[in-house]
Motif scaffolding. Structure first.
Motif, PDB file in Angstrom:
ATOM      1  N   THR A  57      48.823  56.019  41.450  1.00 11.68           N
ATOM      2  CA  THR A  57      49.559  55.062  42.292  1.00 11.68           C
ATOM      3  C   THR A  57      50.500  55.807  43.228  1.00 11.68           C
ATOM      4  O   THR A  57      50.612  55.457  44.418  1.00 11.68           O
ATOM      5  CB  THR A  57      50.328  54.059  41.407  1.00 11.68           C
ATOM      6  N   GLN A  58      51.167  56.831  42.734  1.00 13.43           N
ATOM      7  CA  GLN A  58      52.065  57.619  43.590  1.00 13.43           C
ATOM      8  C   GLN A  58      51.300  58.325  44.710  1.00 13.43           C
ATOM      9  O   GLN A  58      51.833  58.505  45.798  1.00 13.43           O
ATOM     10  CB  GLN A  58      52.848  58.635  42.766  1.00 13.43           C
ATOM     11  N   ALA A  59      50.052  58.689  44.452  1.00 12.07           N
ATOM     12  CA  ALA A  59      49.222  59.327  45.476  1.00 12.07           C
ATOM     13  C   ALA A  59      48.597  58.290  46.412  1.00 12.07           C
ATOM     14  O   ALA A  59      47.873  58.648  47.320  1.00 12.07           O
ATOM     15  CB  ALA A  59      48.120  60.156  44.821  1.00 12.07           C
ATOM     16  N   ARG A  60      48.887  57.018  46.171  1.00 12.26           N
ATOM     17  CA  ARG A  60      48.401  55.891  46.961  1.00 12.26           C
ATOM     18  C   ARG A  60      46.906  55.624  46.790  1.00 12.26           C
ATOM     19  O   ARG A  60      46.306  54.899  47.569  1.00 12.26           O
ATOM     20  CB  ARG A  60      48.747  56.050  48.445  1.00 12.26           C
ATOM     21  N   LEU A  61      46.297  56.225  45.776  1.00 11.02           N
ATOM     22  CA  LEU A  61      44.881  55.973  45.516  1.00 11.02           C
ATOM     23  C   LEU A  61      44.656  54.622  44.851  1.00 11.02           C
ATOM     24  O   LEU A  61      43.570  54.063  44.933  1.00 11.02           O
ATOM     25  CB  LEU A  61      44.305  57.080  44.626  1.00 11.02           C
ATOM     26  N   LEU A  62      45.696  54.118  44.174  1.00 15.24           N
ATOM     27  CA  LEU A  62      45.621  52.819  43.520  1.00 15.24           C
ATOM     28  C   LEU A  62      46.754  51.931  43.993  1.00 15.24           C
ATOM     29  O   LEU A  62      47.828  52.414  44.338  1.00 15.24           O
ATOM     30  CB  LEU A  62      45.756  52.952  41.995  1.00 15.24           C
ATOM     31  N   THR A  63      46.480  50.635  43.984  1.00 11.04           N
ATOM     32  CA  THR A  63      47.543  49.657  44.171  1.00 11.04           C
ATOM     33  C   THR A  63      47.674  48.902  42.857  1.00 11.04           C
ATOM     34  O   THR A  63      46.703  48.783  42.095  1.00 11.04           O
ATOM     35  CB  THR A  63      47.227  48.660  45.309  1.00 11.04           C
ATOM     36  N   ALA A  64      48.857  48.413  42.572  1.00 14.65           N
ATOM     37  CA  ALA A  64      49.110  47.659  41.348  1.00 14.65           C
ATOM     38  C   ALA A  64      49.729  46.327  41.718  1.00 14.65           C
ATOM     39  O   ALA A  64      50.609  46.260  42.573  1.00 14.65           O
ATOM     40  CB  ALA A  64      50.036  48.438  40.427  1.00 14.65           C
ATOM     41  N   GLN A  65      49.248  45.275  41.083  1.00 16.77           N
ATOM     42  CA  GLN A  65      49.770  43.932  41.323  1.00 16.77           C
ATOM     43  C   GLN A  65      50.100  43.299  39.982  1.00 16.77           C
ATOM     44  O   GLN A  65      49.277  43.307  39.058  1.00 16.77           O
ATOM     45  CB  GLN A  65      48.726  43.103  42.071  1.00 16.77           C
ATOM     46  N   GLN A  66      51.304  42.780  39.888  1.00 10.24           N
ATOM     47  CA  GLN A  66      51.746  42.138  38.651  1.00 10.24           C
ATOM     48  C   GLN A  66      51.012  40.819  38.464  1.00 10.24           C
ATOM     49  O   GLN A  66      50.925  40.006  39.384  1.00 10.24           O
ATOM     50  CB  GLN A  66      53.262  41.881  38.716  1.00 10.24           C
ATOM     51  N   GLU A  67      50.476  40.615  37.260  1.00  9.17           N
ATOM     52  CA  GLU A  67      49.826  39.353  36.878  1.00  9.17           C
ATOM     53  C   GLU A  67      50.378  38.959  35.517  1.00  9.17           C
ATOM     54  O   GLU A  67      49.853  39.379  34.493  1.00  9.17           O
ATOM     55  CB  GLU A  67      48.305  39.519  36.798  1.00  9.17           C
ATOM     56  N   GLY A  68      51.458  38.208  35.536  1.00  7.78           N
ATOM     57  CA  GLY A  68      52.112  37.852  34.280  1.00  7.78           C
ATOM     58  C   GLY A  68      52.659  39.103  33.616  1.00  7.78           C
ATOM     59  O   GLY A  68      53.442  39.830  34.193  1.00  7.78           O
ATOM     60  N   ARG A  69      52.189  39.379  32.392  1.00  8.89           N
ATOM     61  CA  ARG A  69      52.643  40.575  31.677  1.00  8.89           C
ATOM     62  C   ARG A  69      51.825  41.810  32.021  1.00  8.89           C
ATOM     63  O   ARG A  69      52.104  42.892  31.547  1.00  8.89           O
ATOM     64  CB  ARG A  69      52.520  40.385  30.163  1.00  8.89           C
ATOM     65  N   PHE A  70      50.781  41.638  32.798  1.00 14.94           N
ATOM     66  CA  PHE A  70      49.853  42.725  33.059  1.00 14.94           C
ATOM     67  C   PHE A  70      49.947  43.241  34.489  1.00 14.94           C
ATOM     68  O   PHE A  70      50.406  42.536  35.379  1.00 14.94           O
ATOM     69  CB  PHE A  70      48.411  42.265  32.793  1.00 14.94           C
ATOM     70  N   GLN A  71      49.485  44.463  34.675  1.00 17.29           N
ATOM     71  CA  GLN A  71      49.345  45.053  36.012  1.00 17.29           C
ATOM     72  C   GLN A  71      47.856  45.160  36.301  1.00 17.29           C
ATOM     73  O   GLN A  71      47.105  45.713  35.495  1.00 17.29           O
ATOM     74  CB  GLN A  71      49.946  46.474  36.053  1.00 17.29           C
ATOM     75  N   ARG A  72      47.431  44.640  37.446  1.00 15.33           N
ATOM     76  CA  ARG A  72      46.038  44.792  37.874  1.00 15.33           C
ATOM     77  C   ARG A  72      45.992  45.942  38.872  1.00 15.33           C
ATOM     78  O   ARG A  72      46.733  45.958  39.844  1.00 15.33           O
ATOM     79  CB  ARG A  72      45.499  43.522  38.507  1.00 15.33           C
ATOM     80  N   TYR A  73      45.116  46.892  38.603  1.00 19.55           N
ATOM     81  CA  TYR A  73      44.977  48.074  39.453  1.00 19.55           C
ATOM     82  C   TYR A  73      43.703  47.982  40.271  1.00 19.55           C
ATOM     83  O   TYR A  73      42.661  47.527  39.773  1.00 19.55           O
ATOM     84  CB  TYR A  73      44.959  49.344  38.598  1.00 19.55           C
ATOM     85  N   ARG A  74      43.802  48.398  41.518  1.00 20.63           N
ATOM     86  CA  ARG A  74      42.653  48.428  42.421  1.00 20.63           C
ATOM     87  C   ARG A  74      42.641  49.763  43.148  1.00 20.63           C
ATOM     88  O   ARG A  74      43.696  50.287  43.512  1.00 20.63           O
ATOM     89  CB  ARG A  74      42.745  47.297  43.448  1.00 20.63           C
ATOM     90  N   ALA A  75      41.442  50.286  43.378  1.00 21.79           N
ATOM     91  CA  ALA A  75      41.301  51.508  44.162  1.00 21.79           C
ATOM     92  C   ALA A  75      41.559  51.180  45.626  1.00 21.79           C
ATOM     93  O   ALA A  75      41.173  50.122  46.118  1.00 21.79           O
ATOM     94  CB  ALA A  75      39.897  52.075  43.994  1.00 21.79           C
ATOM     95  N   ASP A  76      42.224  52.087  46.310  1.00 23.35           N
ATOM     96  CA  ASP A  76      42.455  51.925  47.747  1.00 23.35           C
ATOM     97  C   ASP A  76      41.231  52.494  48.469  1.00 23.35           C
ATOM     98  O   ASP A  76      41.191  53.668  48.828  1.00 23.35           O
ATOM     99  CB  ASP A  76      43.734  52.649  48.172  1.00 23.35           C
ATOM    100  N   ILE A  77      40.235  51.651  48.653  1.00 22.27           N
ATOM    101  CA  ILE A  77      38.970  52.069  49.263  1.00 22.27           C
ATOM    102  C   ILE A  77      39.175  52.568  50.698  1.00 22.27           C
ATOM    103  O   ILE A  77      38.606  53.595  51.075  1.00 22.27           O
ATOM    104  CB  ILE A  77      37.921  50.937  49.208  1.00 22.27           C
ATOM    105  N   PRO A  78      39.982  51.884  51.521  1.00 20.05           N
ATOM    106  CA  PRO A  78      40.194  52.414  52.872  1.00 20.05           C
ATOM    107  C   PRO A  78      40.768  53.834  52.874  1.00 20.05           C
ATOM    108  O   PRO A  78      40.372  54.666  53.697  1.00 20.05           O
ATOM    109  CB  PRO A  78      41.168  51.415  53.516  1.00 20.05           C
ATOM    110  N   LEU A  79      41.664  54.141  51.932  1.00 19.77           N
ATOM    111  CA  LEU A  79      42.207  55.494  51.854  1.00 19.77           C
ATOM    112  C   LEU A  79      41.117  56.490  51.469  1.00 19.77           C
ATOM    113  O   LEU A  79      41.036  57.585  52.025  1.00 19.77           O
ATOM    114  CB  LEU A  79      43.367  55.563  50.858  1.00 19.77           C
ATOM    115  N   MET A  80      40.249  56.101  50.537  1.00 17.44           N
ATOM    116  CA  MET A  80      39.141  56.964  50.139  1.00 17.44           C
ATOM    117  C   MET A  80      38.229  57.244  51.340  1.00 17.44           C
ATOM    118  O   MET A  80      37.820  58.382  51.575  1.00 17.44           O
ATOM    119  CB  MET A  80      38.339  56.316  49.016  1.00 17.44           C
ATOM    120  N   LEU A  81      37.945  56.210  52.118  1.00 20.66           N
ATOM    121  CA  LEU A  81      37.085  56.392  53.291  1.00 20.66           C
ATOM    122  C   LEU A  81      37.774  57.250  54.347  1.00 20.66           C
ATOM    123  O   LEU A  81      37.120  58.053  55.028  1.00 20.66           O
ATOM    124  CB  LEU A  81      36.686  55.026  53.862  1.00 20.66           C
ATOM    125  N   ASP A  82      39.092  57.107  54.489  1.00 17.59           N
ATOM    126  CA  ASP A  82      39.847  57.975  55.407  1.00 17.59           C
ATOM    127  C   ASP A  82      39.738  59.437  54.971  1.00 17.59           C
ATOM    128  O   ASP A  82      39.606  60.329  55.812  1.00 17.59           O
ATOM    129  CB  ASP A  82      41.325  57.576  55.464  1.00 17.59           C
TER     130      ASP A  82
END
Length: 123
Positions: A57-82
């Protein structure tokens, strides 16, 4: 992309566990996964996983979104393509058509490779 940004990304991916996490999240696409699902899928203890998720997350490869008690993580695909574009933008000294033979030697699917510039017709 700047060289420093690329270096930070490669440093973050230099761990086998972090590389596995990133590839898993790329596979899941925009849906992403919550931390517990990632830990279970990769058989990584949650305490170890949180360390790796923080680094990604600090390297900006992942984003995290709070969902209640959980964090949902997603890969930053545009950054990977860059990053891929940064690595390949100077391919064959700006003449990507010269790379056609090299592309054939790659195990990468042609569907995910950037299109080659059309070969100019000689008069």
């Amino acid at each position: 992309m700047e060289k420093n940004t690329a270096t930070v990304i490669f440093e973050a991916l230099s761990s086998g566990t972090r590389l596995d996490v990133f590839r898993l999240l790329v596979k899941t696409g925009p849906q992403g996964m919550v931390a517990g699902e990632i830990a279970t899928t990769l058989d990584v203890p949650p305490t170890n996983l949180s360390f790796h998720l923080k680094a990604l997350t600090q390297a900006r490869l992942l984003t995290a979104q709070q969902e209640g008690r959980f964090q949902r993580y997603r890969a930053d695909i545009p950054l990977m393509l860059d990053l891929i574009a940064y690595l390949t933008e100077e391919c064959c000294s700006g003449h990507p058509e010269e790379c056609a033979g090299l592309r054939a030697a790659s195990t990468c699917s042609a569907a995910v490779l950037p299109a080659l510039a059309p070969t100019p017709v000689k008069p």
